[in-house]
Design an enzyme around this catalytic site. Sequence first.
Site, PDB file in Angstrom:
ATOM      1  N   TYR A 267      -7.904  -8.617 -26.239  1.00  0.00           N
ATOM      2  CA  TYR A 267      -8.838  -7.906 -27.105  1.00  0.00           C
ATOM      3  C   TYR A 267      -8.443  -6.443 -27.313  1.00  0.00           C
ATOM      4  O   TYR A 267      -9.186  -5.675 -27.914  1.00  0.00           O
ATOM      5  CB  TYR A 267     -10.248  -7.960 -26.520  1.00  0.00           C
TER       6      TYR A 267
ATOM      7  N   LYS B 195      -5.507 -16.796 -14.323  1.00  0.00           N
ATOM      8  CA  LYS B 195      -4.477 -17.795 -14.618  1.00  0.00           C
ATOM      9  C   LYS B 195      -3.111 -17.220 -14.245  1.00  0.00           C
ATOM     10  O   LYS B 195      -2.148 -17.265 -15.014  1.00  0.00           O
ATOM     11  CB  LYS B 195      -4.545 -18.187 -16.095  1.00  0.00           C
TER      12      LYS B 195
ATOM     13  N   ASP C 293      -8.984 -22.479 -15.433  1.00  0.00           N
ATOM     14  CA  ASP C 293      -9.187 -23.815 -15.977  1.00  0.00           C
ATOM     15  C   ASP C 293      -9.884 -24.717 -14.961  1.00  0.00           C
ATOM     16  O   ASP C 293     -10.771 -25.505 -15.309  1.00  0.00           O
ATOM     17  CB  ASP C 293      -7.878 -24.430 -16.468  1.00  0.00           C
TER      18      ASP C 293
ATOM     19  N   ASP D 141     -15.343 -13.777 -21.592  1.00  0.00           N
ATOM     20  CA  ASP D 141     -16.046 -14.117 -22.824  1.00  0.00           C
ATOM     21  C   ASP D 141     -16.285 -15.619 -22.908  1.00  0.00           C
ATOM     22  O   ASP D 141     -17.408 -16.093 -23.125  1.00  0.00           O
ATOM     23  CB  ASP D 141     -15.221 -13.633 -24.017  1.00  0.00           C
TER      24      ASP D 141
ATOM     25  N   ASP E 212     -19.882 -17.986 -21.933  1.00  0.00           N
ATOM     26  CA  ASP E 212     -20.471 -18.852 -22.957  1.00  0.00           C
ATOM     27  C   ASP E 212     -20.588 -20.288 -22.450  1.00  0.00           C
ATOM     28  O   ASP E 212     -21.539 -21.006 -22.791  1.00  0.00           O
ATOM     29  CB  ASP E 212     -19.633 -18.814 -24.232  1.00  0.00           C
TER      30      ASP E 212
END
Length: 332
Positions: A120, A173, A205, A229, A233
């Site tokens: 971002y 990750k 993951d 983010d 969600d």
Amino acid sequence: MSHEVVVIEGDGIGREVVPAAVEVLEALPVDFEFVAAEAGDETREATGEALPDATYDLAADADATLFGAAGETAADVILPLREAVDSFVNVRPAKAYPGVDALRPGTDVVFLRENTEGVYAGHEDRLSEGLSTLTRVVTSSASRELAEYACEFVTDGRGPAGDPEEGFTVAHKANVMRETDGRFREAVLAVAEERGVDADEELMDAFATKLPLDPSQYGVIVCPNLAGDVLSDLAAGLVGGLGLLPSANVGHDNALFEPVHGTAPDIAGEGVANPTAAILSAAMLVEYLGHVPEGQQVRNAVEGVLSDGPRTGDLGGSATTDEVTAAVVDRL
């Protein structure tokens, strides 16, 4: 002492849920000075700018900012606003409430998301007709700053368990993104060790699989920007939807508060939007400004309304935004 709060409704249901949150704030025994400002799609149409300089400056100078949502101009609004308040961490709690039909009723987690870097950071390029690139930015300094906040967060008992010994989980990750997530992981774990805070780790993951299966095994989760983010969600789906999730963008001397949901153009203007996320964001704002008991009062009032009703359509009810807001104010 009066607190100056900039109020930016934005687009869509932001123009309905932010006024609801302000109404709740006005019901508290706290002295606020609300300053209205504009940003979003409609502002760009009217002025040519999604985020006018005047709005940016107001947010930068205020004690706190309450923001609704922006449509197509979201990235042009929220990213600079986070910069305006010097935000380095995004705090996103996700909790299942009594009376809400949640997929996982035991969910009670808080995501602490790095708020300035990663993908971002805005370094994208179109190199040719068939090739585009995105540069991921991770620094040790930003990672350490997030980790220091996380250590203070759990040590102060602000995590769901309220127990400093619970520590936090680092989601990353680093097995694939060895340089970027590897740097993030190393910095966060190093700070936790220096501060004597328990920190375990999970590949993001694997975390995305384990969280829906058993959210009770997690409390505070520290993660890079994009992961925070997406994973927060995911948690929203476990507790009843984005209409319940507040957030705080915390800086060193300023902060920006916003519901996690977007503009919801399909219901905008109909007066049926769920104001819960915006009101809970306002509760976080109140606590940030040092009025912890009043913030908890707002939270208790919201939980009572969610439990007993009235509820908006997304939660299986038929109440309007105004009716839910009035019920929260009545409980206050």
